[in-house]
Design a protein around this motif. Structure first.
Motif, PDB file in Angstrom:
ATOM      1  N   VAL A  36       2.517   1.620 -12.136  1.00 38.92           N
ATOM      2  CA  VAL A  36       3.928   1.396 -11.865  1.00 38.92           C
ATOM      3  C   VAL A  36       4.118   1.464 -10.359  1.00 38.92           C
ATOM      4  O   VAL A  36       3.736   2.451  -9.725  1.00 38.92           O
ATOM      5  N   ILE A  37       4.675   0.388  -9.800  1.00 38.05           N
ATOM      6  CA  ILE A  37       4.997   0.426  -8.375  1.00 38.05           C
ATOM      7  C   ILE A  37       6.494   0.661  -8.231  1.00 38.05           C
ATOM      8  O   ILE A  37       7.295   0.225  -9.068  1.00 38.05           O
ATOM      9  N   GLU A  38       6.835   1.371  -7.180  1.00 36.66           N
ATOM     10  CA  GLU A  38       8.233   1.659  -6.873  1.00 36.66           C
ATOM     11  C   GLU A  38       8.541   1.065  -5.509  1.00 36.66           C
ATOM     12  O   GLU A  38       7.780   1.263  -4.564  1.00 36.66           O
ATOM     13  N   LEU A  39       9.643   0.343  -5.421  1.00 39.64           N
ATOM     14  CA  LEU A  39      10.094  -0.267  -4.172  1.00 39.64           C
ATOM     15  C   LEU A  39      11.500   0.234  -3.892  1.00 39.64           C
ATOM     16  O   LEU A  39      12.334   0.301  -4.810  1.00 39.64           O
ATOM     17  N   VAL A  92      -4.159   1.314  -4.234  1.00 39.59           N
ATOM     18  CA  VAL A  92      -3.194   0.238  -4.486  1.00 39.59           C
ATOM     19  C   VAL A  92      -2.101   0.270  -3.417  1.00 39.59           C
ATOM     20  O   VAL A  92      -1.731  -0.762  -2.857  1.00 39.59           O
ATOM     21  N   HIS A  93      -1.606   1.446  -3.098  1.00 36.30           N
ATOM     22  CA  HIS A  93      -0.559   1.549  -2.080  1.00 36.30           C
ATOM     23  C   HIS A  93      -1.075   1.058  -0.725  1.00 36.30           C
ATOM     24  O   HIS A  93      -0.409   0.262  -0.059  1.00 36.30           O
ATOM     25  N   GLU A  94      -2.237   1.523  -0.325  1.00 35.44           N
ATOM     26  CA  GLU A  94      -2.795   1.112   0.966  1.00 35.44           C
ATOM     27  C   GLU A  94      -3.041  -0.397   1.015  1.00 35.44           C
ATOM     28  O   GLU A  94      -2.838  -1.035   2.049  1.00 35.44           O
ATOM     29  N   THR A  95      -3.469  -0.964  -0.094  1.00 38.62           N
ATOM     30  CA  THR A  95      -3.776  -2.393  -0.146  1.00 38.62           C
ATOM     31  C   THR A  95      -2.512  -3.246  -0.075  1.00 38.62           C
ATOM     32  O   THR A  95      -2.528  -4.317   0.528  1.00 38.62           O
ATOM     33  N   TRP A  96      -1.419  -2.769  -0.635  1.00 37.70           N
ATOM     34  CA  TRP A  96      -0.216  -3.598  -0.775  1.00 37.70           C
ATOM     35  C   TRP A  96       0.947  -3.200   0.117  1.00 37.70           C
ATOM     36  O   TRP A  96       1.953  -3.922   0.176  1.00 37.70           O
ATOM     37  N   SER A  97       0.872  -2.112   0.847  1.00 38.62           N
ATOM     38  CA  SER A  97       2.039  -1.658   1.615  1.00 38.62           C
ATOM     39  C   SER A  97       2.411  -2.605   2.758  1.00 38.62           C
ATOM     40  O   SER A  97       3.590  -2.694   3.116  1.00 38.62           O
ATOM     41  N   ARG A  98       1.457  -3.326   3.311  1.00 42.94           N
ATOM     42  CA  ARG A  98       1.812  -4.284   4.373  1.00 42.94           C
ATOM     43  C   ARG A  98       2.551  -5.483   3.787  1.00 42.94           C
ATOM     44  O   ARG A  98       3.499  -5.987   4.381  1.00 42.94           O
ATOM     45  N   GLN A  99       2.086  -5.956   2.651  1.00 43.34           N
ATOM     46  CA  GLN A  99       2.708  -7.125   2.026  1.00 43.34           C
ATOM     47  C   GLN A  99       4.037  -6.769   1.358  1.00 43.34           C
ATOM     48  O   GLN A  99       4.917  -7.614   1.242  1.00 43.34           O
ATOM     49  N   LEU A 100       4.150  -5.527   0.923  1.00 43.96           N
ATOM     50  CA  LEU A 100       5.381  -5.046   0.283  1.00 43.96           C
ATOM     51  C   LEU A 100       5.887  -3.842   1.074  1.00 43.96           C
ATOM     52  O   LEU A 100       5.681  -2.685   0.679  1.00 43.96           O
ATOM     53  N   VAL A 106       3.252   4.584  -5.889  1.00 48.28           N
ATOM     54  CA  VAL A 106       2.437   3.957  -6.925  1.00 48.28           C
ATOM     55  C   VAL A 106       2.063   5.048  -7.908  1.00 48.28           C
ATOM     56  O   VAL A 106       1.562   6.104  -7.504  1.00 48.28           O
ATOM     57  N   ARG A 107       2.299   4.788  -9.191  1.00 47.54           N
ATOM     58  CA  ARG A 107       1.920   5.718 -10.258  1.00 47.54           C
ATOM     59  C   ARG A 107       0.840   5.060 -11.105  1.00 47.54           C
ATOM     60  O   ARG A 107       0.909   3.862 -11.380  1.00 47.54           O
ATOM     61  N   VAL A 108      -0.128   5.856 -11.530  1.00 48.86           N
ATOM     62  CA  VAL A 108      -1.220   5.354 -12.365  1.00 48.86           C
ATOM     63  C   VAL A 108      -1.372   6.283 -13.556  1.00 48.86           C
ATOM     64  O   VAL A 108      -1.439   7.505 -13.400  1.00 48.86           O
ATOM     65  N   SER A 109      -1.442   5.682 -14.740  1.00 47.44           N
ATOM     66  CA  SER A 109      -1.666   6.430 -15.968  1.00 47.44           C
ATOM     67  C   SER A 109      -2.976   5.975 -16.593  1.00 47.44           C
ATOM     68  O   SER A 109      -3.236   4.779 -16.695  1.00 47.44           O
ATOM     69  N   GLU A 110      -3.773   6.954 -17.007  1.00 48.70           N
ATOM     70  CA  GLU A 110      -5.009   6.664 -17.751  1.00 48.70           C
ATOM     71  C   GLU A 110      -4.802   6.863 -19.252  1.00 48.70           C
ATOM     72  O   GLU A 110      -5.499   6.260 -20.049  1.00 48.70           O
ATOM     73  N   ARG A 119       2.801   8.983  -3.189  1.00 46.84           N
ATOM     74  CA  ARG A 119       4.060   8.746  -2.479  1.00 46.84           C
ATOM     75  C   ARG A 119       3.848   9.244  -1.058  1.00 46.84           C
ATOM     76  O   ARG A 119       3.917  10.448  -0.799  1.00 46.84           O
ATOM     77  N   PRO A 120       3.532   8.344  -0.118  1.00 49.52           N
ATOM     78  CA  PRO A 120       3.254   8.810   1.241  1.00 49.52           C
ATOM     79  C   PRO A 120       4.490   9.483   1.843  1.00 49.52           C
ATOM     80  O   PRO A 120       5.621   9.100   1.569  1.00 49.52           O
TER      81      PRO A 120
END
Length: 121
Positions: A36-39, A92-100, A106-110, A119-120
């Motif tokens: 789950v991404i949060e914007l 995921v956050h590091e990879t996408w934070s520039r583009q978004l 970012v939340r991850v569930s297994e 949450r930086p």
């Protein structure tokens, strides 16, 4: 501040290092992951349509998850990290934070009962 979120799914395997040999996560196993991404944006920073971000703009992230994470062995996919849910969320956050740039978490569930959140500060 306004916040939106979007959920993505993928299935993958991993094997976690630095655990006792009798720990079940030290063996190769798999999960049906939820990401789950949060914007977030201030009310005066919304788009002209009144969005934090148009959900349609997230299609590229879905494609990236499908290509790079779905039905993969995460030890081979998540670079330089033990692929725990915590590390996946950070990556995921590091990879996408520039583009978004609105990406705030970012939340991850297994499993249905476990979540890791990055949450930086």
């Amino acid at each position: 501040m306004l916040t939106i979120s979007k959920e993505f799914h993928f299935s993958a395997s991993h094997q976690l290092a630095h655990l006792p040999t009798d720990h079940p996560c030290s063996r190769m196993h798999g999960h049906n992951y939820i990401v789950v991404i949060e914007l977030s944006a201030a009310s005066d920073a919304l788009t002209e349509a009144g969005f934090v971000r148009d959900y349609r703009d997230l299609a590229e992230l879905k494609d990236w998850i499908d290509t790079n994470l779905d039905h993969r062995h995460l030890n081979d996919t998540v670079p330089g990290r033990n692929p725990s849910a915590e590390h996946i969320a950070m990556w995921v956050h590091e990879t996408w934070s520039r583009q978004l740039p609105e990406l705030t978490a970012v939340r991850v569930s297994e499993t249905p009962k476990t979540w890791a959140e990055y949450r930086p500060s």
